[in-house]
Scaffold this active site. Structure first.
Site, PDB file in Angstrom:
ATOM      1  N   SER A 131     -39.904  31.664  13.963  1.00  9.70           N
ATOM      2  CA  SER A 131     -39.556  30.548  14.525  1.00  9.70           C
ATOM      3  C   SER A 131     -38.393  29.847  14.934  1.00  9.70           C
ATOM      4  O   SER A 131     -37.391  30.441  15.070  1.00  9.70           O
ATOM      5  CB  SER A 131     -38.572  29.418  13.375  1.00  9.70           C
ATOM      6  N   GLU A 132     -38.925  30.405  16.471  1.00  5.99           N
ATOM      7  CA  GLU A 132     -37.794  31.159  18.277  1.00  5.99           C
ATOM      8  C   GLU A 132     -36.847  29.849  18.600  1.00  5.99           C
ATOM      9  O   GLU A 132     -36.348  29.793  18.259  1.00  5.99           O
ATOM     10  CB  GLU A 132     -38.705  31.544  19.405  1.00  5.99           C
ATOM     11  N   PHE A 137     -41.170  39.069  21.865  1.00  2.76           N
ATOM     12  CA  PHE A 137     -41.696  39.367  23.227  1.00  2.76           C
ATOM     13  C   PHE A 137     -40.562  37.725  24.150  1.00  2.76           C
ATOM     14  O   PHE A 137     -41.014  36.818  23.427  1.00  2.76           O
ATOM     15  CB  PHE A 137     -42.739  39.333  22.818  1.00  2.76           C
ATOM     16  N   ALA A 138     -40.772  38.241  25.025  1.00  2.00           N
ATOM     17  CA  ALA A 138     -40.221  36.798  26.021  1.00  2.00           C
ATOM     18  C   ALA A 138     -41.501  35.875  26.259  1.00  2.00           C
ATOM     19  O   ALA A 138     -41.228  34.859  26.423  1.00  2.00           O
ATOM     20  CB  ALA A 138     -40.372  37.554  27.324  1.00  2.00           C
ATOM     21  N   ASP A 139     -42.758  36.083  25.799  1.00  2.00           N
ATOM     22  CA  ASP A 139     -43.178  35.336  25.881  1.00  2.00           C
ATOM     23  C   ASP A 139     -43.457  34.485  25.391  1.00  2.00           C
ATOM     24  O   ASP A 139     -44.261  32.942  25.533  1.00  2.00           O
ATOM     25  CB  ASP A 139     -45.290  35.784  25.713  1.00  2.00           C
ATOM     26  N   TYR A 140     -42.632  34.571  23.613  1.00  3.09           N
ATOM     27  CA  TYR A 140     -42.610  33.530  22.437  1.00  3.09           C
ATOM     28  C   TYR A 140     -41.439  32.713  22.894  1.00  3.09           C
ATOM     29  O   TYR A 140     -41.104  32.236  21.834  1.00  3.09           O
ATOM     30  CB  TYR A 140     -42.988  34.465  21.243  1.00  3.09           C
ATOM     31  N   ILE A 141     -40.564  33.300  23.531  1.00  2.00           N
ATOM     32  CA  ILE A 141     -39.774  32.390  23.934  1.00  2.00           C
ATOM     33  C   ILE A 141     -39.045  30.420  23.888  1.00  2.00           C
ATOM     34  O   ILE A 141     -38.096  29.673  23.506  1.00  2.00           O
ATOM     35  CB  ILE A 141     -37.928  32.881  24.894  1.00  2.00           C
ATOM     36  N   HIS A 148     -48.658  38.777  26.478  1.00  2.00           N
ATOM     37  CA  HIS A 148     -47.283  40.340  25.731  1.00  2.00           C
ATOM     38  C   HIS A 148     -46.901  40.974  27.433  1.00  2.00           C
ATOM     39  O   HIS A 148     -46.792  42.264  27.382  1.00  2.00           O
ATOM     40  CB  HIS A 148     -48.052  41.090  25.521  1.00  2.00           C
ATOM     41  N   PRO A 186     -40.779  27.701  22.370  1.00  2.00           N
ATOM     42  CA  PRO A 186     -40.633  27.671  20.982  1.00  2.00           C
ATOM     43  C   PRO A 186     -38.600  27.428  21.675  1.00  2.00           C
ATOM     44  O   PRO A 186     -38.582  26.373  20.847  1.00  2.00           O
ATOM     45  CB  PRO A 186     -41.044  27.906  19.952  1.00  2.00           C
TER      46      PRO A 186
END
Lengths: 428, 302
Positions: B64-65, B88-92, B134, B94
């Site tokens: 859970s970002e 990964f920055a791609d998941y930042i 990614h 949230p």
């Protein structure tokens, strides 16, 4: 365009929740179940959450219809404490009335009253230690009032004047008071939920003894932050108390838009395996008792609790909306759980510790006090009337040290100001 | 005085060393994130740190970002110095509300009552055949926000010194690690093998504590013909192209995007009279647009 049917299934339909009453209707709350006092007795504070599911669907009550306390949840408070509680709730009400009026007089842009839900900020705070950390939403000014934060500082903030500790950067009522254990209020709802968990995790990791408590409304339980917070708190057994002030309304959207047609807000706790209590939010003694239970539990490494205060928002969401446009008039008068201030007053009278005359004179005393503070605050200016922090403070505190690009932008602003308004403006 | 002991390190080892140094130096430093604890991170950046510093200093989190960054803000408000990792920055995204509306604004909105000394580490950028989830370079989303510093290293030496400075900074920092160059400087030539960092400059890393101040760029190649502004993986791509094509470029590795080292940029552009921007992010509304505006604005340059 209708989709052509391929079989004889009945068509799907979408459910859009609708509150039971709208303007013009006469509210009828007879379907709200108010259980007997002690229908679910107070469990040991170390109880396993799985053994108290009924408390998430019930309603913790202490004060009966005769205004006498009874049952295992009775916190057995002494009369001095009860009188302080009543005084704080009345002071909060007097403050709210005065500031609401100030907004109507054009002295500030915005105000939010906590009318009808005073117990959920005052009685709760009294059950905490003074150095426990509170992460409020926007309607918990009662925390500051209970902790004796200077009223004049609250008003200075509301007026965004030159005395405003927050330098005019926040919407009126979005206070911050670290020394009083009161976290900076955010307009972004429920962001304070994971933050309270982080604070509690830090406290536990440092072998501290302080706990954190956090508030949000029924509507904002729908935010993702709520669920992240409950997950983290459950995972790390964080000493945090989650509180949902279920006042039935999120601006004009009734609690059905946060899921109340299916279950209670306290029952959210069950899926996370944490303790959940549903409490009569207008019974100040029940509110105190629930918070005391949860605080003891958290302080003894028993982990988080989610408390739902079942209450009613007696006024509009803020000065910016007219509740008459979306809900039935008189709902508050018909609310089956009454008014928290009146119930506490009647309780004190019933036990012989208070009189109507004392009550009336206290109301007058507090009104005079608030009026005097207002006068003092207005010496520092009212919103939009010149007496504010210097413009350049707008660029300060973005970072610890102002970087060159903000210095440049600030200088540009001051230059333009001088060009437009001349030296007289500077002199102001 | 003897030179401090140095060791050949790749970028992951340098980041690991920075975290290790800071965990030992400052008891308020806490590291958390998905898989960062026992396992040591999917890129191994936190390998061995939990075993060495304990489970309450380095621990795994739920996926859970929003929770990771929100909890970090609360820890910082308590007085800790959290260093969360976003895998990964791609998941930042949230966690964006907690970064933009909370971490970045806390000092400002509370007039210094509360602060947020938090460093969010996250691998970013393309080149690892990770597809669109990614490979992203979202740095301009963060440079746009008042109250956040954005840092991107391009060598192991810089990664360690910048990360230590970021952790010691009293404001929130987003620390994007160009994952394509974790193990060696990618030059843009897919047909050439990536050489390990040990064969390249910037891999002799002091084992102890040192800082590279945020807001200071590095001139990685001096030249007269054109100024090239770049950062992250592209520093090495530009260096390779300049070497191959043989033109006399002055290459500036920005290192910190915000606050930007405008003095170094200005001096170089004044000297060369030409400026070129190379980054791997989306061009439209990218950080390159800001750089293009910055070099054209000061009267001293034009």
């Amino acid at each position: 365009m209708a989709h052509a049917p391929k079989d004889n299934h009945a068509p799907l339909h979408l459910h859009i929740p609708e509150p039971k009453f709208r303007p013009g209707d006469v509210a009828d709350f007879s379907d709200i179940i108010v259980p007997e006092v002690d229908a679910n007795p107070r469990p040991d504070e170390h109880v396993a959450p799985a053994n108290i599911h009924a408390l998430a669907y019930g309603l913790v009550r202490v004060l009966g219809d005769d205004h006498q306390p009874s049952g295992s949840w009775n916190p057995n408070l002494d009369v001095d404490t009860l009188r302080v509680m009543l005084r704080k709730m009345l002071l909060l009400r007097a403050f709210d009335d005065r500031m609401f009026r100030a907004q109507r007089q054009g002295k500030t842009s915005f105000y939010m009253k906590s009318f009808g839900e005073e117990a959920t900020s005052v009685a709760t705070t009294m059950a905490l230690h003074s150095d426990d950390m509170c992460f409020p939403s926007y309607r918990q000014q009662g925390i500051l009032i209970t902790r004796d934060y200077p009223l004049v500082d609250m008003m200075n903030q509301i007026y965004s004047n030159r005395g405003d500790r927050l330098k005019g950067r926040q919407l009126p009522i979005m206070y911050s008071a670290k020394e009083y254990g009161f976290f900076s209020i955010s307009g972004n709802l429920t962001t304070q939920y994971p933050q309270a968990v982080g604070w509690a995790m830090a406290s536990a990791s440092r072998a501290d003894t302080r706990i954190s408590a956090v508030w949000c409304g029924d509507g904002s339980t729908a935010e993702g932050d709520f669920h992240s917070a409950l997950t983290f708190a459950a995972v790390y057994n964080a000493p945090v108390i989650f509180q949902v002030v279920n006042n039935q309304w999120a601006i004009s959207s009734f609690s059905g838009f946060a899921g109340s047609e299916r279950t209670t807000f306290a029952a959210r706790a069950i899926g996370y395996g944490i303790a959940g209590l549903r409490v009569d939010g207008n019974d100040a003694l029940a509110v105190y008792a629930a918070m005391q239970w949860a605080a003891n539990r958290a302080r003894n490494n028993g982990g988080p609790t989610l408390i739902e205060y079942f209450t009613y928002r007696g006024e509009g969401h803020s000065t910016s909306d007219d509740p008459g446009a979306y809900r039935a008039a008189e709902e508050y008068a018909l609310w089956p759980l009454g008014d928290p201030v009146t119930r506490l007053k009647e309780h004190l009278i019933a036990i012989g510790a208070w009189t109507d005359a004392q009550h009336e004179s206290l109301i007058i005393e507090l009104s005079v006090q608030v009026k005097a503070v207002q006068k003092e605050a207005e010496q520092n200016g009212i919103l939009g009337h010149g007496l504010h922090h210097p413009f350049e403070t707008m660029f300060e505190d973005v970072f610890e040290e102002m970087p060159w690009h903000l210095k440049e932008q600030c200088a540009q602003m001051l230059e333009e100001q001088k060009d437009k308004f001349g030296p007289e403006w500077e002199a102001r | 005085m003897a030179e401090p002991a140095t060791k050949k390190m790749n970028m992951i080892e340098a980041i690991n060393s920075a975290l290790d140094v800071m965990l030992a130096k400052d008891p308020e430093v806490v590291i958390m994130g998905e898989d960062v604890g026992y396992f040591g991170g999917v890129f191994r950046a936190t390998a061995g740190l939990q075993a060495k510093h304990g489970k309450t200093r380095v621990f795994d989190t739920p996926i859970s970002e929003c929770g990771i960054i929100g909890v970090g803000v609360g820890m910082a408000a308590y007085g800790l110095r959290p260093v969360p990792e976003i895998q990964f920055a791609d998941y930042i995204y949230p966690g964006l509300d907690q970064l933009v509306s909370e971490a970045a604004r806390l000092r400002y909105r509370s007039a210094n009552d509360f602060t947020c000394p938090m460093t969010v580490r996250s691998p970013f950028g393309g080149g690892i055949f990770g597809g669109q989830t990614h490979s992203q370079s979202p740095e301009s989303l963060f440079t746009h926000v008042c109250g956040i510093k954005t840092v991107i290293p391009a060598t192991p030496y810089d990664a360690k010194g910048l990360l230590i400075a970021a952790i010691e900074d009293n404001d929130p920092v987003v620390f994007f690690e160009p994952k394509r160059i974790y193990n060696g400087p990618f030059t843009g030539y897919y047909d050439r093998p990536v050489e390990p960092w040990s064969k390249h400059a910037g891999s002799d890393v002091p084992e102890g504590h040192y800082r590279i101040n945020l807001g200071e760029a590095a001139v990685v190649r001096e030249g007269e013909a054109v100024t090239v502004l770049t950062y992250g993986t592209m520093v090495h791509v530009v260096k390779a192209v300049v070497a191959d094509q043989g033109f006399d470029a002055e290459i500036i590795d920005l290192r910190t995007l915000l606050p930007l080292d405008i003095a170094t940029i200005e001096a170089s552009v004044k000297k060369t009279g030409r400026c070129m921007v190379v980054h791997e992010a989306t061009r439209t509304s990218g950080f390159g647009a800001e750089l293009a505006a910055q070099v054209q604005e000061p009267a001293s340059i034009i």
